[in-house]
Write a protein that holds these residues in place. Structure first.
Motif, PDB file in Angstrom:
ATOM      1  N   VAL A  50       2.940  -0.910   1.059  1.00 46.90           N
ATOM      2  CA  VAL A  50       3.072   0.543   0.890  1.00 46.90           C
ATOM      3  C   VAL A  50       2.508   1.263   2.109  1.00 46.90           C
ATOM      4  CG1 VAL A  50       2.345   2.510  -0.499  1.00 46.90           C
ATOM      5  CG2 VAL A  50       3.053   0.401  -1.622  1.00 46.90           C
ATOM      6  N   TRP A  51       1.383   0.776   2.615  1.00 48.63           N
ATOM      7  CA  TRP A  51       0.780   1.360   3.815  1.00 48.63           C
ATOM      8  C   TRP A  51       1.744   1.305   4.997  1.00 48.63           C
ATOM      9  CZ3 TRP A  51      -3.277   3.904   6.054  1.00 48.63           C
ATOM     10  CH2 TRP A  51      -3.486   3.683   7.409  1.00 48.63           C
TER      11      TRP A  51
ATOM     12  N   PHE B  64      -0.629   5.717  -4.190  1.00 47.99           N
ATOM     13  CA  PHE B  64      -0.845   5.162  -2.848  1.00 47.99           C
ATOM     14  C   PHE B  64      -2.319   5.207  -2.466  1.00 47.99           C
ATOM     15  CE2 PHE B  64      -1.230   6.195   1.717  1.00 47.99           C
ATOM     16  CZ  PHE B  64      -0.878   4.965   2.231  1.00 47.99           C
TER      17      PHE B  64
ATOM     18  N   LEU C  88       4.958   3.737   4.429  1.00 46.02           N
ATOM     19  CA  LEU C  88       4.734   5.176   4.506  1.00 46.02           C
ATOM     20  C   LEU C  88       4.231   5.614   5.881  1.00 46.02           C
ATOM     21  CD1 LEU C  88       3.155   5.953   1.018  1.00 46.02           C
ATOM     22  CD2 LEU C  88       5.500   6.295   1.776  1.00 46.02           C
TER      23      LEU C  88
ATOM     24  N   TYR D  32       6.467  -6.620   2.397  1.00 47.40           N
ATOM     25  CA  TYR D  32       5.865  -7.229   1.210  1.00 47.40           C
ATOM     26  C   TYR D  32       6.296  -8.686   1.072  1.00 47.40           C
ATOM     27  CZ  TYR D  32       4.983  -8.252  -3.697  1.00 47.40           C
ATOM     28  OH  TYR D  32       4.570  -8.835  -4.863  1.00 47.40           O
TER      29      TYR D  32
ATOM     30  N   GLY E 107       8.797  -1.256   3.390  1.00 48.43           N
ATOM     31  CA  GLY E 107       7.764  -1.784   2.505  1.00 48.43           C
ATOM     32  C   GLY E 107       8.194  -3.067   1.820  1.00 48.43           C
TER      33      GLY E 107
ATOM     34  N   ALA F 178      -0.421  -3.244  -1.561  1.00 42.80           N
ATOM     35  CA  ALA F 178      -1.012  -2.076  -0.900  1.00 42.80           C
ATOM     36  C   ALA F 178      -0.699  -2.074   0.590  1.00 42.80           C
ATOM     37  CB  ALA F 178      -2.526  -2.064  -1.119  1.00 42.80           C
TER      38      ALA F 178
ATOM     39  N   ALA G 224       3.026   9.655  -7.052  1.00 42.55           N
ATOM     40  CA  ALA G 224       3.253   8.678  -5.984  1.00 42.55           C
ATOM     41  C   ALA G 224       2.132   8.712  -4.959  1.00 42.55           C
ATOM     42  CB  ALA G 224       4.599   8.957  -5.314  1.00 42.55           C
ATOM     43  N   GLY G 225       1.698   9.919  -4.559  1.00 44.62           N
ATOM     44  CA  GLY G 225       0.601  10.025  -3.596  1.00 44.62           C
ATOM     45  C   GLY G 225      -0.704   9.491  -4.149  1.00 44.62           C
TER      46      GLY G 225
ATOM     47  N   MET H 160      -4.246   2.531  -4.494  1.00 45.90           N
ATOM     48  CA  MET H 160      -3.990   1.180  -3.989  1.00 45.90           C
ATOM     49  C   MET H 160      -4.698   0.937  -2.659  1.00 45.90           C
ATOM     50  SD  MET H 160       0.067   0.733  -4.852  1.00 45.90           S
ATOM     51  CE  MET H 160       0.119  -0.866  -4.050  1.00 45.90           C
ATOM     52  N   LEU H 161      -4.605   1.914  -1.760  1.00 46.95           N
ATOM     53  CA  LEU H 161      -5.265   1.757  -0.468  1.00 46.95           C
ATOM     54  C   LEU H 161      -6.781   1.754  -0.624  1.00 46.95           C
ATOM     55  CD1 LEU H 161      -4.850   1.563   2.586  1.00 46.95           C
ATOM     56  CD2 LEU H 161      -4.936   4.060   2.675  1.00 46.95           C
TER      57      LEU H 161
END
Length: 376
Positions: free
Chosen positions: A241-242, A84, A245, A225, A221, A238, A80-81, A87-88
């Motif tokens: 998700v940013w 992320f 989190l 989105y 998220g 992305a 998962a990390g 994607m970022l």
């Protein structure tokens, strides 16, 4: 003073004892300052192990070996990390490439505006030539070469620190029962019960904090989105998700950091889109603070907002960003542990105010819930 008096026999021994104690104190202080980094890493690893303990224990109860269960949980966290970060990184790389590609046109527009306003005859090629042959650029390149080495050393140090924390957290989680038995084996039975009770409270509070934050991050998220897709923003997944989190796992200022990036990207596409995103972030934050968060955290981390804010400030002052992250579950654990042992009394009736009347012995009052560790 009598010249024939003799020095007491205990005085040399006392002086030697004082000097030895002072030397031991200095040695312990030096060792503590040398090992403070390792101790902080162990503290982070311990709270990380407490956070994954419920998932590991649930898998172990279904027949999965505890070591394998811990590995699977950490693998899921790592995947998962990494997803992320990828994607970022792709989003930032795309934005940087677009900025570099459009920079010459932007520079031509700026130079044209300056020439039109001030009647000058500047050109982009002349400016580029002067910059390429300037002493300032050569010194900057030399300093940058040294800076690259410093950044590389910092990155390697960060990776080593992350590896250290991961290994300690894995051992703490995989050998949790054995670690508890080893700790309790040196304590009398009465103290063993208290240690096990404190351990269960810490596991419940830390795991509850993590899972409630993860659920709020998921909801945030998804909501953002939908907005980003309706506006047609680039890199909507992305960005979502940013926002999810960062807003949940960075205390106090996470909401502002999370909303700044999508607002900036929306502004580059359409200034009105930036206003829409800003308004949605503000409205959603109020919904989360007053509707969503109280329901999700009432059973896991139920502490007063002022206490949470103060604990974050105190944790930041003590351990920096790490202290800010672990402050809330640590304070919640301490509050639950104290609430299980501190005896409370009713407030005596003093006057006719509503608050005093509600606290009087004759008035009904809500029964206080006491912490009861669940079945393990």
């Amino acid at each position: 003073m009598d010249p024939g008096a003799r020095m007491p026999r205990w005085l040399p021994r006392a002086v030697v004892m004082v000097l030895a104690l002072f030397a031991c104190f200095q040695l312990a202080s030096w060792a503590f300052h040398q090992l403070i980094g390792l101790l902080v890493n162990i503290l982070i690893a311990f709270f990380l192990a407490l956070a994954v303990e419920p998932a590991v224990a649930r898998m172990a109860a279904r027949g999965v070996r505890r070591g394998l269960a811990t590995f699977l949980v950490f693998l899921g966290v790592f995947v998962a990390g990494a997803g992320f970060v990828v994607m970022l990184g792709s989003m930032l790389a795309g934005q940087i490439i677009d900025m570099i590609a459009s920079f010459p046109q932007y520079l031509d527009d700026v130079i044209g505006s300056i020439n039109h306003t001030f009647g000058t005859e500047l050109s982009r090629l002349a400016i580029q030539e002067s910059l390429l042959h300037s002493d300032w650029l050569q010194k900057y390149v030399q300093n940058s070469a040294t800076g690259v080495l410093d950044v590389s050393a910092t990155v390697l140090g960060g990776l080593f620190k992350l590896l250290t924390i991961t290994l300690f957290a894995f051992y703490f989680a995989a050998d949790g029962p054995r670690l508890r038995r080893a700790l309790c084996s040196v304590l009398p039975p009465a103290k063993q019960a208290e240690v096990l009770r404190a351990w269960e409270i810490a596991v419940a509070k830390t795991g509850g904090y993590l899972y409630s934050r993860a659920l709020m991050a998921l909801i945030s998220g998804i909501a953002h989105y939908v907005l980003f897709e309706l506006l047609g923003l680039s890199y909507a997944p992305a960005l979502a998700v940013w926002v999810g989190l960062v807003s949940q796992f960075i205390p106090t200022i996470g909401t502002y950091l999370a909303g700044a990036l999508p607002i900036l990207i929306a502004f580059t596409e359409n200034p009105w889109y930036a206003l829409y995103v800003f308004g949605f972030v503000v409205v959603y934050q109020q919904f989360e603070n007053y509707m969503l968060q109280p329901k999700l955290t009432s059973r896991s981390v139920d502490i007063h907002p002022a206490v949470a804010f103060g604990s974050v400030i105190a944790g930041t002052a003590l351990l920096g960003a790490v202290g800010a992250l672990i402050a809330i579950p640590a304070v919640a654990t301490l509050q639950a542990f104290l609430g299980a042992y501190v005896k409370r009394y009713e407030v005596a009736h003093e006057g006719g105010s509503g608050a005093d009347a509600a606290a009087s012995p004759g008035s009904p009052r809500r029964a206080r819930r006491r912490w009861r560790p669940g079945p393990r």
